[in-house]
Write a protein that holds these residues in place. Sequence first.
Motif, PDB file in Angstrom:
ATOM      1  N   ARG A  60     -33.922  21.740  -4.071  1.00 23.92           N
ATOM      2  CA  ARG A  60     -32.737  22.347  -4.657  1.00 23.92           C
ATOM      3  C   ARG A  60     -32.966  23.816  -4.985  1.00 23.92           C
ATOM      4  N   GLY A  61     -31.859  24.515  -5.187  1.00 21.01           N
ATOM      5  CA  GLY A  61     -31.900  25.849  -5.758  1.00 21.01           C
ATOM      6  C   GLY A  61     -32.797  26.795  -4.985  1.00 21.01           C
ATOM      7  N   THR A  62     -33.705  27.442  -5.715  1.00 20.43           N
ATOM      8  CA  THR A  62     -34.600  28.436  -5.124  1.00 20.43           C
ATOM      9  C   THR A  62     -35.431  27.854  -3.984  1.00 20.43           C
ATOM     10  N   ALA A  63     -35.808  26.581  -4.091  1.00 21.75           N
ATOM     11  CA  ALA A  63     -36.646  25.967  -3.055  1.00 21.75           C
ATOM     12  C   ALA A  63     -35.940  25.911  -1.710  1.00 21.75           C
ATOM     13  N   LEU A  64     -34.613  25.868  -1.714  1.00 22.79           N
ATOM     14  CA  LEU A  64     -33.888  25.881  -0.440  1.00 22.79           C
ATOM     15  C   LEU A  64     -34.133  27.178   0.317  1.00 22.79           C
ATOM     16  N   GLU A  65     -34.247  28.282  -0.412  1.00 21.67           N
ATOM     17  CA  GLU A  65     -34.524  29.559   0.241  1.00 21.67           C
ATOM     18  C   GLU A  65     -35.946  29.578   0.799  1.00 21.67           C
ATOM     19  N   VAL A  66     -36.884  28.903   0.133  1.00 18.68           N
ATOM     20  CA  VAL A  66     -38.251  28.825   0.652  1.00 18.68           C
ATOM     21  C   VAL A  66     -38.266  28.114   2.002  1.00 18.68           C
ATOM     22  N   VAL A  67     -37.637  26.946   2.088  1.00 15.69           N
ATOM     23  CA  VAL A  67     -37.675  26.208   3.360  1.00 15.69           C
ATOM     24  C   VAL A  67     -36.852  26.915   4.429  1.00 15.69           C
ATOM     25  N   ALA A 328     -48.968  32.514  -2.617  1.00 11.65           N
ATOM     26  CA  ALA A 328     -49.417  33.181  -1.388  1.00 11.65           C
ATOM     27  C   ALA A 328     -48.952  34.629  -1.354  1.00 11.65           C
ATOM     28  N   GLY A 329     -47.700  34.869  -1.712  1.00 10.31           N
ATOM     29  CA  GLY A 329     -47.194  36.235  -1.690  1.00 10.31           C
ATOM     30  C   GLY A 329     -47.895  37.136  -2.683  1.00 10.31           C
ATOM     31  N   SER A 330     -48.257  36.573  -3.834  1.00  5.03           N
ATOM     32  CA  SER A 330     -48.953  37.367  -4.848  1.00  5.03           C
ATOM     33  C   SER A 330     -50.334  37.795  -4.384  1.00  5.03           C
ATOM     34  N   LEU A 331     -50.903  37.046  -3.430  1.00  5.62           N
ATOM     35  CA  LEU A 331     -52.229  37.378  -2.898  1.00  5.62           C
ATOM     36  C   LEU A 331     -52.161  38.246  -1.636  1.00  5.62           C
ATOM     37  N   GLY A 339     -53.930  38.939  -7.932  1.00  2.00           N
ATOM     38  CA  GLY A 339     -52.966  38.035  -7.320  1.00  2.00           C
ATOM     39  C   GLY A 339     -52.688  36.820  -8.182  1.00  2.00           C
ATOM     40  N   PHE A 340     -53.744  36.215  -8.721  1.00  3.24           N
ATOM     41  CA  PHE A 340     -53.546  35.056  -9.588  1.00  3.24           C
ATOM     42  C   PHE A 340     -52.767  35.441 -10.848  1.00  3.24           C
ATOM     43  N   ALA A 341     -53.056  36.598 -11.397  1.00  7.78           N
ATOM     44  CA  ALA A 341     -52.338  37.059 -12.590  1.00  7.78           C
ATOM     45  C   ALA A 341     -50.854  37.264 -12.288  1.00  7.78           C
ATOM     46  N   ALA A 342     -50.551  37.861 -11.129  1.00  7.63           N
ATOM     47  CA  ALA A 342     -49.157  38.086 -10.748  1.00  7.63           C
ATOM     48  C   ALA A 342     -48.431  36.761 -10.511  1.00  7.63           C
ATOM     49  N   TYR A 343     -49.109  35.811  -9.877  1.00  2.00           N
ATOM     50  CA  TYR A 343     -48.540  34.481  -9.632  1.00  2.00           C
ATOM     51  C   TYR A 343     -48.100  33.824 -10.937  1.00  2.00           C
ATOM     52  N   GLU A 344     -48.965  33.836 -11.935  1.00  2.00           N
ATOM     53  CA  GLU A 344     -48.611  33.221 -13.215  1.00  2.00           C
ATOM     54  C   GLU A 344     -47.516  34.000 -13.924  1.00  2.00           C
ATOM     55  N   HIS A 345     -47.629  35.308 -13.927  1.00  2.00           N
ATOM     56  CA  HIS A 345     -46.652  36.131 -14.641  1.00  2.00           C
ATOM     57  C   HIS A 345     -45.248  35.957 -14.056  1.00  2.00           C
ATOM     58  N   ASP A 346     -45.145  35.886 -12.736  1.00  2.00           N
ATOM     59  CA  ASP A 346     -43.843  35.892 -12.085  1.00  2.00           C
ATOM     60  C   ASP A 346     -43.246  34.493 -11.906  1.00  2.00           C
ATOM     61  N   THR A 347     -44.060  33.451 -12.074  1.00  2.00           N
ATOM     62  CA  THR A 347     -43.601  32.091 -11.780  1.00  2.00           C
ATOM     63  C   THR A 347     -43.459  31.226 -13.027  1.00  2.00           C
ATOM     64  N   LEU A 400     -36.327  34.769  -5.127  1.00  2.00           N
ATOM     65  CA  LEU A 400     -37.568  34.999  -4.382  1.00  2.00           C
ATOM     66  C   LEU A 400     -37.733  36.467  -3.994  1.00  2.00           C
ATOM     67  N   PRO A 401     -38.878  37.059  -4.310  1.00  2.00           N
ATOM     68  CA  PRO A 401     -39.156  38.404  -3.777  1.00  2.00           C
ATOM     69  C   PRO A 401     -39.516  38.311  -2.304  1.00  2.00           C
ATOM     70  N   ALA A 402     -39.354  39.394  -1.591  1.00  2.00           N
ATOM     71  CA  ALA A 402     -39.748  39.480  -0.185  1.00  2.00           C
ATOM     72  C   ALA A 402     -41.107  40.163  -0.123  1.00  2.00           C
ATOM     73  N   PHE A 403     -42.179  39.387  -0.192  1.00  2.00           N
ATOM     74  CA  PHE A 403     -43.512  39.973  -0.267  1.00  2.00           C
ATOM     75  C   PHE A 403     -43.871  40.745   0.992  1.00  2.00           C
ATOM     76  N   VAL A 404     -43.601  40.153   2.156  1.00  2.00           N
ATOM     77  CA  VAL A 404     -43.860  40.806   3.437  1.00  2.00           C
ATOM     78  C   VAL A 404     -42.647  40.526   4.309  1.00  2.00           C
TER      79      VAL A 404
END
Length: 407
Positions: A60-67, A328-331, A339-347, A400-404
């Motif tokens: 649902r929701g944000t996860a739909l954009e991931v898939v 993955a995007g944070s790394l 990367g790990f710090a950004a992952y936790e902060h943003d999620t 979702l941010p566009a990391f790459v």
Amino acid sequence: MTRTDLSRSSRIAPRRKVLISGASIAGPALGFWLNRYGFAVTVVEKAGALRGGGYPIDVRGTALEVVRRMGILPRLRDAHIDLRRLTFLDVDGGEVTSVKPHSVTGGVAGQDLEVRRGDLTGALHAAVRDDVEFLFDDSIATLDQTGHGVDVTFRGGGRRTFDLVFGADGLHSRTREFLFGPEEQFHRYLGYCFAGFTMRNTFGLSHELMMWNTPGRAAALYAVGDSDDDVHAFLNFARPEPPFDAFRNPEAQRDLVAAVFADAGWEVPGMLAALRDADDLFFDAVSQIRMPRWSSGRVALVGDAAYAPSFLTGQGSSLALVGAYMLAGSLAERDHAAGFAAYEHDTRAFVTVNQDQVGKGDAALFPTTARALEQRNDMLRHLSALPSSEGRPAHSALTLPAFVPLT
């Protein structure tokens, strides 16, 4: 950095080697994105092969954009379960009310997905199998972090060194135990246990769920297909403390469930008989994982291993997919510490708002007193007269941010 720049830089610098423990949902999703960003990915899975079938799950929701960004949304749309109604029954098996599924789940009709768990894991595996190494029928035996990597010993006897290791191995994560200690300190029990299994559909059910309730107990039959398919059977019950002695003993699980539902009516006696012979029994406590941090050194956790929300939220698979994308995007353009710090902060805020959907754990669909059960039934009768839900804000609380760039 564009993808061309990324691939050029990956030819100059050695690809970072990473190990992911777990090949269910979070693991392959993380592997897909890490491979996209230039990592050399290995996934280890204790099962001998992908697990097919399985109970229905939601995306649902944000996860739909991931898939969608993974390119697997069309395949999942084809596998979507067309659940048409939920019928709630009283102690004698009489109908309380029948409602549209999205009125209860908070999903959005025509947008959100419900698929068999095996259909999602199959789609994820197909998206990565040509680019990612899979080691089935094996698991991590030891982890030893150094300043330059993580030395891993496998239960199958192999030894390898990786730059990073990720635990995507579920609610009862061994990787988390290696890293942070026993599960109990992070385990938030929500007051219920459940058993799930499949049985023959002798009830004529088709694309529907029927749920019987008494205070503290619920039994459900869920037909995801036509009346000649099997049905998913669920038995859920309130219990003050988790039955730790039963978690690794299937016969103790069967005995416990049979004792709790011994005097139950409706179709429960037949469900208990099927439970005895079921070869796909899944038993667990209804619980969450709440952790102050999701990483240590060169090892990080994702999905249920880090933040299981419980099936009461319906958001476990969605959090796993979103968390994998964010990790993955944070790394992608950082070292592991940043990367790990950004992952936790943003999620973390997205995770917390979805975990908090259970409130204090007194799940509205599974009341524990006669008065609460009547109040729930009144609520359901009211829902049957309302239009379809527009979804819960928590499900789409992260953009979702566009990391790459993907094109």
